[in-house]
Design a protein around this motif. Structure first.
Motif, PDB file in Angstrom:
ATOM      1  N   MET A   1       0.938  -1.228   0.212  1.00 37.29           N
ATOM      2  CA  MET A   1      -0.098   0.011   0.044  1.00 37.29           C
ATOM      3  C   MET A   1       0.675   1.168   0.053  1.00 37.29           C
ATOM      4  N   ASN A   2       0.482   2.090  -1.065  1.00 40.04           N
ATOM      5  CA  ASN A   2       1.481   3.327  -0.958  1.00 40.04           C
ATOM      6  C   ASN A   2       0.902   4.430  -0.107  1.00 40.04           C
ATOM      7  N   ARG A   3       1.658   5.610   0.064  1.00 33.37           N
ATOM      8  CA  ARG A   3       1.276   6.749   1.019  1.00 33.37           C
ATOM      9  C   ARG A   3      -0.067   7.161   0.576  1.00 33.37           C
ATOM     10  N   LEU A   4      -0.347   7.469  -0.659  1.00 30.13           N
ATOM     11  CA  LEU A   4      -1.660   7.852  -1.049  1.00 30.13           C
ATOM     12  C   LEU A   4      -2.754   7.040  -0.537  1.00 30.13           C
ATOM     13  N   GLU A   5      -2.783   5.792  -1.021  1.00 25.76           N
ATOM     14  CA  GLU A   5      -3.887   4.878  -0.407  1.00 25.76           C
ATOM     15  C   GLU A   5      -3.825   4.762   1.132  1.00 25.76           C
ATOM     16  N   GLU A   6      -2.847   4.973   1.853  1.00 23.95           N
ATOM     17  CA  GLU A   6      -2.917   5.033   3.206  1.00 23.95           C
ATOM     18  C   GLU A   6      -3.536   6.211   3.867  1.00 23.95           C
ATOM     19  N   LEU A   7      -3.255   7.411   3.284  1.00 21.64           N
ATOM     20  CA  LEU A   7      -3.854   8.859   3.503  1.00 21.64           C
ATOM     21  C   LEU A   7      -5.367   8.849   3.225  1.00 21.64           C
ATOM     22  N   THR A   8      -5.613   8.019   1.806  1.00 17.33           N
ATOM     23  CA  THR A   8      -7.076   7.988   1.736  1.00 17.33           C
ATOM     24  C   THR A   8      -7.972   7.283   2.701  1.00 17.33           C
ATOM     25  N   LEU A   9      -7.508   5.927   3.110  1.00 14.37           N
ATOM     26  CA  LEU A   9      -8.091   5.312   4.105  1.00 14.37           C
ATOM     27  C   LEU A   9      -8.317   6.064   5.393  1.00 14.37           C
ATOM     28  N   ARG A  10      -6.949   6.777   5.673  1.00 20.10           N
ATOM     29  CA  ARG A  10      -7.404   7.689   6.960  1.00 20.10           C
ATOM     30  C   ARG A  10      -8.531   8.799   6.747  1.00 20.10           C
ATOM     31  N   PHE A  11      -8.550   9.311   5.578  1.00 18.47           N
ATOM     32  CA  PHE A  11      -9.331  10.229   5.375  1.00 18.47           C
ATOM     33  C   PHE A  11     -10.799   9.759   5.549  1.00 18.47           C
ATOM     34  N   CYS A  12     -10.992   8.585   4.580  1.00 18.27           N
ATOM     35  CA  CYS A  12     -12.244   7.774   4.989  1.00 18.27           C
ATOM     36  C   CYS A  12     -12.743   7.427   6.134  1.00 18.27           C
ATOM     37  N   SER A  21      -3.339  16.017   6.471  1.00 18.09           N
ATOM     38  CA  SER A  21      -4.353  16.510   5.491  1.00 18.09           C
ATOM     39  C   SER A  21      -3.471  17.461   4.518  1.00 18.09           C
ATOM     40  N   ALA A  22      -2.403  18.112   5.158  1.00 12.02           N
ATOM     41  CA  ALA A  22      -1.649  19.030   4.121  1.00 12.02           C
ATOM     42  C   ALA A  22      -0.789  18.022   3.058  1.00 12.02           C
ATOM     43  N   GLU A  23      -0.333  16.847   3.662  1.00 15.15           N
ATOM     44  CA  GLU A  23       0.397  15.972   2.775  1.00 15.15           C
ATOM     45  C   GLU A  23      -0.437  15.498   1.780  1.00 15.15           C
ATOM     46  N   LEU A  24      -1.643  15.125   2.174  1.00 11.43           N
ATOM     47  CA  LEU A  24      -2.695  14.521   0.896  1.00 11.43           C
ATOM     48  C   LEU A  24      -2.939  15.537   0.097  1.00 11.43           C
ATOM     49  N   ARG A  74      -5.552  -3.833  -0.130  1.00 11.66           N
ATOM     50  CA  ARG A  74      -5.760  -3.197   1.143  1.00 11.66           C
ATOM     51  C   ARG A  74      -6.948  -2.151   1.211  1.00 11.66           C
ATOM     52  N   THR A  75      -6.750  -1.277   0.093  1.00 12.26           N
ATOM     53  CA  THR A  75      -7.461  -0.242   0.237  1.00 12.26           C
ATOM     54  C   THR A  75      -9.201  -0.625  -0.254  1.00 12.26           C
ATOM     55  N   GLU A  76      -9.317  -1.704  -0.900  1.00 13.70           N
ATOM     56  CA  GLU A  76     -10.588  -2.239  -1.526  1.00 13.70           C
ATOM     57  C   GLU A  76     -11.336  -2.772  -0.190  1.00 13.70           C
ATOM     58  N   THR A  77     -10.265  -3.756   0.464  1.00 13.77           N
ATOM     59  CA  THR A  77     -10.701  -4.315   1.638  1.00 13.77           C
ATOM     60  C   THR A  77     -11.267  -3.322   2.971  1.00 13.77           C
ATOM     61  N   ALA A  78     -10.652  -2.216   2.968  1.00 14.60           N
ATOM     62  CA  ALA A  78     -10.984  -1.367   4.071  1.00 14.60           C
ATOM     63  C   ALA A  78     -12.376  -0.507   3.510  1.00 14.60           C
ATOM     64  N   VAL A  79     -12.513  -0.342   2.375  1.00 18.00           N
ATOM     65  CA  VAL A  79     -13.659   0.247   1.868  1.00 18.00           C
ATOM     66  C   VAL A  79     -14.730  -0.707   2.107  1.00 18.00           C
ATOM     67  N   PRO A 217     -32.656  15.025  -5.858  1.00 17.87           N
ATOM     68  CA  PRO A 217     -31.967  16.071  -4.823  1.00 17.87           C
ATOM     69  C   PRO A 217     -30.463  16.270  -5.020  1.00 17.87           C
ATOM     70  N   MET A 218     -30.274  17.454  -4.595  1.00 16.14           N
ATOM     71  CA  MET A 218     -28.811  17.819  -4.908  1.00 16.14           C
ATOM     72  C   MET A 218     -28.206  16.995  -3.540  1.00 16.14           C
ATOM     73  N   MET A 219     -26.821  16.312  -3.904  1.00 16.90           N
ATOM     74  CA  MET A 219     -26.369  15.468  -3.021  1.00 16.90           C
ATOM     75  C   MET A 219     -24.999  16.055  -2.635  1.00 16.90           C
ATOM     76  N   ILE A 220     -24.773  16.041  -1.032  1.00 17.86           N
ATOM     77  CA  ILE A 220     -23.422  16.450  -0.593  1.00 17.86           C
ATOM     78  C   ILE A 220     -22.807  15.518   0.289  1.00 17.86           C
ATOM     79  N   ASN A 221     -21.689  15.071  -0.024  1.00 15.57           N
ATOM     80  CA  ASN A 221     -20.831  14.320   0.963  1.00 15.57           C
ATOM     81  C   ASN A 221     -19.714  14.676   1.491  1.00 15.57           C
ATOM     82  N   THR A 222     -19.704  14.499   2.834  1.00 13.35           N
ATOM     83  CA  THR A 222     -18.418  14.756   3.675  1.00 13.35           C
ATOM     84  C   THR A 222     -18.049  13.512   4.371  1.00 13.35           C
ATOM     85  N   PRO A 223     -16.710  13.252   4.929  1.00 17.98           N
ATOM     86  CA  PRO A 223     -16.374  12.173   5.505  1.00 17.98           C
ATOM     87  C   PRO A 223     -17.290  11.472   6.475  1.00 17.98           C
TER      88      PRO A 223
END
Length: 459
Positions: A1-12, A21-24, A74-79, A217-223
């Motif tokens: 798992m690379n750094r982008l995927e790791e940070l994406t999981l932590r964001f999710c 957040s700044a690194e992402l 790993r990314t797909e498993t977590a999601v 309806p308009m959809m708005i998604n947040t973490p």
């Protein structure tokens, strides 16, 4: 798992620190990285609002093959683990009994992606089994005004105002207006049937939404939440651990991601959806903001202060101006915290008789400028707020070195105002605005500006 995927999981999971957040943000400047990030976020987030119907096995198998070649297991498993927690009955246990963790997780994700495709959701169009293709022509869905410029807004655009005290505004053809506030990042999308979608990665938006077509309806998604909007005025603030919704008119549906609990938030109410199912999720009356504010630093430098260094003076604590490091200018300033972003809503509610007073001193003459960052509260139509600037040569042109002086600044008499780079000269009514950040600066000149008290009152 690379750094982008790791940070994406932590964001999710809503677990990113400010540094992460700044690194992402830096990683997402790459278009390919941004596309993978958006894909993962939307797979996890938007399925809360989407119907979980059975999908075509042909499409699912094609997606599965592509994922096996190119994506991180790993990314797909977590999601998919997160999705399974949200809807345990979506996939029957019998369908997964003989599958390995890899096969189960990627297979489930294939169905998830297929559902998104069948619903008309996503940044790509399906062309041939196993291949993703961008549309041949850009899809422009609205007009974006930011940094003083207006431009067509393309579906899939990531808009960022991080590090900028200004804001951006989206204007749709149906009259819907969305303001992206300072220090925010938003992904703008649209379904093939015209449904509007926003993902608030971080920060805050305010919106005045025209009536939307039935069933779209308009959809708005947040973490931490998904919102459905049929037509209303509201604000959304998205942080690492919670989403706050303020509704000025109409009604907005809010679904908390951690447990799928859904509520309706009406005009004059707010609600907060966190990443904990143990916290209460219910609409509450919007709080009344104070008419006055004062800071004398007796208790030290407040949390989150953006510029300035605490020092001891002969009469107690004071704040020595320091470079603020924000935006295009690197002003030497005393800058408060961003009260809106830190859960306090505002320093004070403004009225046309509101006055700011500042007690300060400096070691040499220099231009002195005061900036107030405001927004409309409660929201009223398309009035969102502006940055107000105040300048007067008499404040400090004859100020002896090291001598304290108190200036009184009527806040309805601004020298000029600015919004998205556009400057308007002359005073403007401040009644109905809330000030949430205040700056006193000698611009780029370091002349020992020191402030030991600031306060807002009505006179």
């Amino acid at each position: 798992m690379n750094r982008l995927e790791e940070l994406t999981l932590r964001f999710c999971d809503g677990e990113l620190s400010r540094a992460e957040s700044a690194e992402l943000e830096r990683l997402l400047r790459d278009d390919a990285a941004a596309a993978r990030f958006r894909s993962t976020v939307l797979i996890e987030g938007e399925l809360w609002a989407a119907g979980r119907d059975s999908a075509s096995t042909v499409v699912a198998d094609s997606v599965l093959e592509r994922l096996r070649r190119d994506r991180c297991g790993r990314t797909e498993t977590a999601v998919m683990t997160s999705l399974r927690k949200a809807s345990p009955t979506w996939l029957k246990p019998a369908a997964c009994e003989s599958a390995s963790l890899w096969g189960w997780s990627v297979g489930c994700l294939a169905v998830a992606v297929a559902v998104l495709l069948l619903l008309g959701f996503g940044w790509h169009v399906w062309h041939q089994p196993g291949e993703w293709h961008q549309p041949d022509e850009a899809v422009f869905i609205a007009t974006l005004s930011i940094n003083g410029n207006s431009e067509p807004l393309q579906a899939g655009r990531v808009i960022t105002t991080v590090g900028n005290a200004d804001s951006g505004e989206i204007e749709y053809a149906d009259g819907t207006h969305v303001e992206i506030l300072d220090n925010s990042k938003v992904v703008v999308e649209q379904d093939s049937d015209g449904r509007k979608r926003l993902t608030v990665v971080e920060g805050a938006v305010r919106a005045d939404v025209a009536p939307q077509p039935a069933g779209r309806p308009m959809m708005i998604n947040t973490p931490t939440a998904t919102l459905e909007v049929l037509g209303t005025s509201f604000g959304v603030e998205s942080g690492d651990f919670a989403t706050q919704l303020d509704v000025a008119s109409g009604r907005v549906s809010m679904t908390r991601k951690i447990d799928g609990k859904r509520i309706e938030v009406a005009a004059g109410q707010f609600a907060k959806a966190s990443k904990s199912a143990d916290e209460s999720l219910s609409p509450l009356p919007l709080p009344k903001l104070p008419d006055t504010w004062s800071e004398d630093f007796a208790a030290g430098l407040p949390d989150g202060w953006q510029a300035g260094r605490l020092i001891a003076s002969e009469e107690g604590n004071a704040v020595w101006a320091a470079p603020d490091g924000h935006g295009k200018e690197n002003n030497v300033a005393v800058t408060t915290h961003n009260a809106w972003r830190e859960g306090q809503h505002a320093l004070a509610q403004l009225h046309n008789d509101s006055v700011l007073k500042v007690r300060f001193r400096q070691d040499a003459p220099a231009p002195l400028r005061i900036m107030l960052v405001t927004r409309a509260y409660p929201r009223e139509g398309r009035r969102f707020g502006k940055n107000f600037f105040y300048e007067d040569d008499s404040w400090n042109s004859d100020l002896p070195r090291g001598q304290w002086r108190t200036i009184s600044v009527p806040l309805s008499e601004a020298s000029y105002t600015k919004k998205r780079g556009n400057i308007d000269n002359g005073p403007e009514p401040v009644d109905g605005l809330a000030v949430f950040m205040l700056q006193v600066t000698t611009l780029e000149q370091d002349v020992g500006l020191t402030v030991d008290r600031m306060w807002i009152s009505r006179e």
